[in-house]
Design an enzyme around this catalytic site. Sequence first.
Site, PDB file in Angstrom:
ATOM      1  N   LYS A  37       0.830  -1.217   0.000  1.00 13.92           N
ATOM      2  CA  LYS A  37       0.000   0.000   0.000  1.00 13.92           C
ATOM      3  C   LYS A  37       0.860   1.263   0.000  1.00 13.92           C
ATOM      4  CE  LYS A  37      -2.017  -1.193   3.872  1.00 13.92           C
ATOM      5  NZ  LYS A  37      -1.309  -2.459   4.108  1.00 13.92           N
ATOM      6  N   ARG A  80      -9.432   0.508   8.989  1.00 17.83           N
ATOM      7  CA  ARG A  80      -9.002  -0.869   9.237  1.00 17.83           C
ATOM      8  C   ARG A  80     -10.068  -1.677   9.960  1.00 17.83           C
ATOM      9  NH1 ARG A  80      -3.189   0.105   8.945  1.00 17.83           N
ATOM     10  NH2 ARG A  80      -2.055  -1.865   9.103  1.00 17.83           N
ATOM     11  N   ARG A 116      11.794  -5.417   4.380  1.00 15.01           N
ATOM     12  CA  ARG A 116      11.347  -4.015   4.374  1.00 15.01           C
ATOM     13  C   ARG A 116      12.263  -3.145   5.226  1.00 15.01           C
ATOM     14  NH1 ARG A 116       5.207  -2.257   5.243  1.00 15.01           N
ATOM     15  NH2 ARG A 116       5.297  -3.534   7.131  1.00 15.01           N
ATOM     16  N   ARG A 168      11.368  -2.108  10.937  1.00 11.70           N
ATOM     17  CA  ARG A 168      10.287  -1.873  11.895  1.00 11.70           C
ATOM     18  C   ARG A 168      10.243  -2.979  12.938  1.00 11.70           C
ATOM     19  NH1 ARG A 168       4.986  -0.418   8.438  1.00 11.70           N
ATOM     20  NH2 ARG A 168       4.108  -1.715  10.089  1.00 11.70           N
ATOM     21  N   ARG A 176      -0.255  -9.812  13.028  1.00 14.03           N
ATOM     22  CA  ARG A 176      -0.824  -8.729  12.211  1.00 14.03           C
ATOM     23  C   ARG A 176      -1.686  -9.289  11.077  1.00 14.03           C
ATOM     24  NH1 ARG A 176       4.300  -5.758  10.520  1.00 14.03           N
ATOM     25  NH2 ARG A 176       2.923  -4.323   9.426  1.00 14.03           N
TER      26      ARG A 176
HETATM   27  P1  ADP Z   1       1.282  -1.979   7.324  1.00 21.28           P
HETATM   28  O1  ADP Z   1       1.638  -0.903   6.327  1.00 21.28           O
HETATM   29  O2  ADP Z   1       2.341  -2.982   7.433  1.00 21.28           O
HETATM   30  O3  ADP Z   1      -0.076  -2.560   7.102  1.00 21.28           O
HETATM   31  P2  ADP Z   1       0.866   0.239   9.092  1.00 21.28           P
HETATM   32  O4  ADP Z   1       2.082   1.067   9.031  1.00 21.28           O
HETATM   33  O5  ADP Z   1      -0.312   0.671   8.274  1.00 21.28           O
HETATM   34  O6  ADP Z   1       1.250  -1.248   8.722  1.00 21.28           O
HETATM   35  O7  ADP Z   1       0.385   0.063  10.574  1.00 21.28           O
HETATM   36  C1  ADP Z   1       1.271  -0.372  11.585  1.00 21.28           C
HETATM   37  C2  ADP Z   1       0.474  -0.549  12.873  1.00 21.28           C
HETATM   38  O8  ADP Z   1      -0.088   0.714  13.259  1.00 21.28           O
HETATM   39  C3  ADP Z   1      -0.712  -1.494  12.790  1.00 21.28           C
HETATM   40  O9  ADP Z   1      -0.334  -2.847  13.010  1.00 21.28           O
HETATM   41  C4  ADP Z   1      -1.613  -0.959  13.901  1.00 21.28           C
HETATM   42  O10 ADP Z   1      -1.153  -1.370  15.184  1.00 21.28           O
HETATM   43  C5  ADP Z   1      -1.386   0.552  13.808  1.00 21.28           C
HETATM   44  N1  ADP Z   1      -2.368   1.177  12.906  1.00 21.28           N
HETATM   45  C6  ADP Z   1      -2.110   1.829  11.732  1.00 21.28           C
HETATM   46  N2  ADP Z   1      -3.243   2.277  11.174  1.00 21.28           N
HETATM   47  C7  ADP Z   1      -4.255   1.916  12.012  1.00 21.28           C
HETATM   48  C8  ADP Z   1      -5.668   2.054  11.981  1.00 21.28           C
HETATM   49  N3  ADP Z   1      -6.297   2.663  10.965  1.00 21.28           N
HETATM   50  N4  ADP Z   1      -6.381   1.533  13.016  1.00 21.28           N
HETATM   51  C9  ADP Z   1      -5.775   0.919  14.048  1.00 21.28           C
HETATM   52  N5  ADP Z   1      -4.462   0.736  14.136  1.00 21.28           N
HETATM   53  C10 ADP Z   1      -3.695   1.221  13.122  1.00 21.28           C
HETATM   54  P1  ADP Z   2       2.214  -1.894   3.152  1.00 23.82           P
HETATM   55  O1  ADP Z   2       2.197  -0.382   3.160  1.00 23.82           O
HETATM   56  O2  ADP Z   2       0.994  -2.491   2.512  1.00 23.82           O
HETATM   57  O3  ADP Z   2       2.501  -2.486   4.490  1.00 23.82           O
HETATM   58  P2  ADP Z   2       4.762  -1.612   1.725  1.00 23.82           P
HETATM   59  O4  ADP Z   2       4.440  -0.692   0.592  1.00 23.82           O
HETATM   60  O5  ADP Z   2       5.515  -1.072   2.878  1.00 23.82           O
HETATM   61  O6  ADP Z   2       3.409  -2.361   2.219  1.00 23.82           O
HETATM   62  O7  ADP Z   2       5.511  -2.871   1.118  1.00 23.82           O
HETATM   63  C1  ADP Z   2       6.001  -3.912   1.959  1.00 23.82           C
HETATM   64  C2  ADP Z   2       7.391  -4.328   1.464  1.00 23.82           C
HETATM   65  O8  ADP Z   2       7.269  -4.990   0.203  1.00 23.82           O
HETATM   66  C3  ADP Z   2       8.336  -3.151   1.250  1.00 23.82           C
HETATM   67  O9  ADP Z   2       9.630  -3.574   1.593  1.00 23.82           O
HETATM   68  C4  ADP Z   2       8.212  -2.865  -0.264  1.00 23.82           C
HETATM   69  O10 ADP Z   2       9.422  -2.303  -0.795  1.00 23.82           O
HETATM   70  C5  ADP Z   2       7.945  -4.250  -0.837  1.00 23.82           C
HETATM   71  N1  ADP Z   2       7.015  -4.255  -1.990  1.00 23.82           N
HETATM   72  C6  ADP Z   2       5.970  -3.413  -2.199  1.00 23.82           C
HETATM   73  N2  ADP Z   2       5.308  -3.722  -3.338  1.00 23.82           N
HETATM   74  C7  ADP Z   2       5.954  -4.808  -3.865  1.00 23.82           C
HETATM   75  C8  ADP Z   2       5.779  -5.597  -5.047  1.00 23.82           C
HETATM   76  N3  ADP Z   2       4.776  -5.353  -5.909  1.00 23.82           N
HETATM   77  N4  ADP Z   2       6.639  -6.611  -5.258  1.00 23.82           N
HETATM   78  C9  ADP Z   2       7.642  -6.873  -4.388  1.00 23.82           C
HETATM   79  N5  ADP Z   2       7.876  -6.156  -3.258  1.00 23.82           N
HETATM   80  C10 ADP Z   2       7.054  -5.130  -2.994  1.00 23.82           C
END
Ligand code: ADP
Ligand code: ADP
Length: 209
Positions: free
Chosen positions: A13, A88, A122, A155, A166
């Site tokens: 995302k 979420r 990541r 992270r 998660r």
């Molecule tokens: P990812 O990109 O890997 O899905 P995020 O960076 O969006 O993770 O979120 C990391 C953590 O922050 C989540 O596991 C949760 O604990 C918290 N978080 C982020 N956005 C929300 C939300 N909209 N509602 C509740 N918790 C959130």
């Molecule tokens: P999210 O915000 O959904 O948690 P991220 O954008 O942080 O996900 O992506 C998670 C990890 O996967 C990062 O290290 C990113 O560079 C990598 N990644 C993102 N999109 C792709 C893809 N299409 N193919 C392979 N790796 C990816």
Amino acid sequence: MKLILLGAPGAGKGTLAAYLIDKMGVPSVSTGNILREAIKNKTALGLSAKQYMDAGQLVPDEVVIGMLRERIAQDDCKGGFILDGFPRTIPQAEALDTIAEIDCALSLEVPDEVIEARMTGRRVCLKCGATYHIVANPPKADGVCDKCGDGLHTRSDDKPDVVADRLATYHAQTEPLKGYYGAQGKLKSIDGTQGIEKTQGFAAAALGL
Ligand code: ADP
Ligand code: ADP
Ligand code: ZN
């Protein structure tokens, strides 16, 4: 356009949002980045959020809804925005419906088996929020953010045991949002398992960009 990016943790995302910011000319809002910044700055919000994040659980709805409401009230969001990581839960989506008229929820479909490799590789910049992957999207210089020159970090919630929690949280609490936006006729789904560029192409096509 007011766009929501849905998808499992690590689905891509944030990476897609960085591309869409330029394509769409609107800012992205990542609740995860706002929370990580609060933790870094040791604010009251950060201190209360950290325990949930480190356990792979969601921060309570009332906390993130208030945070999001404040953020999208700012001037730069007037012409639209991309939400990365919000809503979420169904209550968050219901609250959002009272704040803004969403145009589309784009779901990045990535099976759990693919997620772990994405998480272990990541690396993130806590200063500007940029995201890298040591194999799929490496920074130009090891451990240094291309955009702002700050150091990159792993992270604390990207450890395999927290990732499993998660993913369970995602399936139980966030995945039902596909049904929520599907019922509103706003859901679009794309394959997120291909490379970063292909995913960008699928998204651009789905959104008519
Ligand atoms: P990812 O990109 O890997 O899905 P995020 O960076 O969006 O993770 O979120 C990391 C953590 O922050 C989540 O596991 C949760 O604990 C918290 N978080 C982020 N956005 C929300 C939300 N909209 N509602 C509740 N918790 C959130
Ligand atoms: P999210 O915000 O959904 O948690 P991220 O954008 O942080 O996900 O992506 C998670 C990890 O996967 C990062 O290290 C990113 O560079 C990598 N990644 C993102 N999109 C792709 C893809 N299409 N193919 C392979 N790796 C990816
Ligand atoms: Zn940076």
